[in-house]
Design a protein around this motif. Structure first.
Motif, PDB file in Angstrom:
ATOM      1  N   THR A 103       0.733  -1.183  -0.073  1.00  0.00           N
ATOM      2  CA  THR A 103      -0.017  -0.033   0.001  1.00  0.00           C
ATOM      3  C   THR A 103       1.010   1.194  -0.254  1.00  0.00           C
ATOM      4  N   VAL A 104       2.047   1.135   0.637  1.00  0.00           N
ATOM      5  CA  VAL A 104       2.954   2.436   0.544  1.00  0.00           C
ATOM      6  C   VAL A 104       3.368   2.825  -0.925  1.00  0.00           C
ATOM      7  N   GLU A 138       1.476   1.949  -3.661  1.00  0.00           N
ATOM      8  CA  GLU A 138       0.688   2.516  -4.260  1.00  0.00           C
ATOM      9  C   GLU A 138       0.211   3.814  -4.003  1.00  0.00           C
ATOM     10  N   ALA A 139       0.321   4.136  -2.672  1.00  0.00           N
ATOM     11  CA  ALA A 139       0.429   5.723  -2.420  1.00  0.00           C
ATOM     12  C   ALA A 139       1.268   6.320  -2.800  1.00  0.00           C
ATOM     13  N   THR A 160       0.282   7.191  -6.505  1.00  0.00           N
ATOM     14  CA  THR A 160      -0.839   8.147  -6.594  1.00  0.00           C
ATOM     15  C   THR A 160      -0.140   9.526  -6.182  1.00  0.00           C
ATOM     16  N   MET A 161       0.799   9.788  -5.294  1.00  0.00           N
ATOM     17  CA  MET A 161       1.373  10.886  -5.238  1.00  0.00           C
ATOM     18  C   MET A 161       2.203  11.414  -6.462  1.00  0.00           C
ATOM     19  N   ASP A 169       4.800   9.319   4.768  1.00  0.00           N
ATOM     20  CA  ASP A 169       3.546  10.208   4.559  1.00  0.00           C
ATOM     21  C   ASP A 169       3.673  11.053   3.203  1.00  0.00           C
ATOM     22  N   THR A 170       2.604  10.659   2.227  1.00  0.00           N
ATOM     23  CA  THR A 170       2.935  11.289   1.075  1.00  0.00           C
ATOM     24  C   THR A 170       2.570  12.976   1.079  1.00  0.00           C
TER      25      THR A 170
END
Length: 375
Positions: free
Chosen positions: A216-217, A219-220, A223-224, A324-325
């Motif tokens: 998930t990191v 993928e985040a 997205t960022m 943290d994006t």
């Protein structure tokens, strides 16, 4: 004297290539490639013209770290039986480095640890690297700390002063060796598409491969990056994508087809340095890039919770942004929005080395006097 150099990943090749070259001037050197990262390893070997004396076949897709370690110990032990070196030299914190060190220790062969003393204090970050390098510190005969901060970490753990040498980081030696081979200031290996992208506009380099950033990191992060590439559409975002499926699948699924975001296969070392040199900014979870970028005055946003390379942060070259994006984006905005801050880095000295680390390591192995690096 005979020295066996064990390596298994691209960063190990890069950082040990100048050491091998320095040692070959004075002693017999044998190189054992463990096969931990075979495809990317070969790319790095080619970049420095290295031809291992032993090439092991230890890594298979989907195998656990324990299976890898078992195969490494068996394979390296056979090499040690054949070569019977006086020293085994390892670098950093890979499974190859730890297993080669352990195999040598159990045969009562002296171990030299290049890039010793890097610590985050968290065994889970990076995993398993923090454990590998900490365990190596218990069995190494000589600890080649890249900086005074790394040397202090070793002293704190009880390593005797007589076994610590502050050498500087060999990656600075590698950069100098690589750049000396660039005709007209550009590596001949830079792909046509990357040359075109760099001509099309200012660039941002992105790399991401750490195990703690999977899932998930990752993928985040993707997205960022999509948001950032849209917000800074005048920039070329260049992302050499690691071969690990845990990286490739989400990156290509979430970022493919964006006009100013170029996804490419991993590039060779010369191209990587050229990209760092010409980037306005680097976003990365790589340890090596944190050390390389200061040579070119290029800032780095570090996408990790911890870094064992705080020298670059303290010197103003890097921002430790975590995972943290939102914080990462704020760091990117801060660097890209401040040209004077970026330009100010060009006059600063790389805090990680001066290009003489390999000579210091050779002198220590030969028990010759040599002044420590003072970075």
């Amino acid at each position: 004297m005979k020295v066996l150099v064990a390596l298994g990943t691209r960063p190990e090749v890069i950082k040990l290539a100048p050491v091998i070259a320095a040692l070959q001037q004075r002693v017999e050197v044998k190189v054992c490639a463990s096969g931990q990262h075979r495809e990317m390893l070969q790319q790095a070997l080619d970049a420095f013209g290295l031809h291992p004396d032993h090439m092991l076949d230890t890594m298979s897709p989907g195998r656990s770290l324990n299976i890898l370690a078992a195969r490494l110990l068996e394979g390296i032990d056979a090499v040690l039986e054949q070569e019977r070196p006086d020293w085994v030299l390892v670098q950093g914190d890979t499974t190859t480095a730890f297993c080669a060190g352990l195999a040598a220790f159990q045969r009562q062969i002296r171990v030299g640890h290049v890039e010793a003393g890097l610590r985050t204090g968290d065994l889970n970050s990076p995993f398993p690297e923090e454990a590998n390098r900490t365990l190596l510190a218990r069995i190494a005969s000589l600890h080649f700390a890249p900086t005074r901060l790394a040397a202090q970490a070793l002293r704190t753990e009880g390593v005797e002063e007589s076994r610590i040498r502050v050498t500087g980081n060999t990656v600075v030696d590698a950069i100098q060796q690589a750049q000396a081979a660039w005709p007209a200031g550009i590596p001949s290996s830079v792909p046509t598409e990357i040359r075109a992208r760099l001509k099309a506009g200012p660039a941002v380099l992105v790399t991401c491969h750490r195990r703690e950033n999977f899932g998930t990191v990752m993928e985040a992060f993707c997205t960022m990056l999509a948001r950032l590439s849209e917000r800074y559409s005048e920039l070329q975002w260049i992302f050499p994508v690691h071969l690990n499926p845990a990286v490739r699948e989400p990156v290509h699924r979430l970022l493919g087809g964006r006009p100013n975001l170029f996804l490419t296969d991993p590039v060779d070392y010369h191209t990587s340095l050229y990209l760092i040199r010409h980037a306005q900014l680097v976003l990365s979870d790589s340890g090596g890039i944190q050390e390389e970028a200061p040579t070119f005055g290029t800032p780095v946003v570090v996408m990790r919770q911890h870094t064992e390379r705080m020298e670059g942060v303290h010197a103003g070259f890097a921002t430790l942004a975590g995972q943290d994006t939102q914080i990462i984006e704020e760091a990117v905005d801060a660097w890209l929005g401040d040209e004077l801050r970026r330009d100010g880095l060009r006059a600063k000295v790389n805090p990680y080395g001066d290009g003489r680390a390999s000579a210091r390591i050779r002198a220590a192995l030969l028990n010759e006097p040599c002044e420590d690096f003072h970075g």
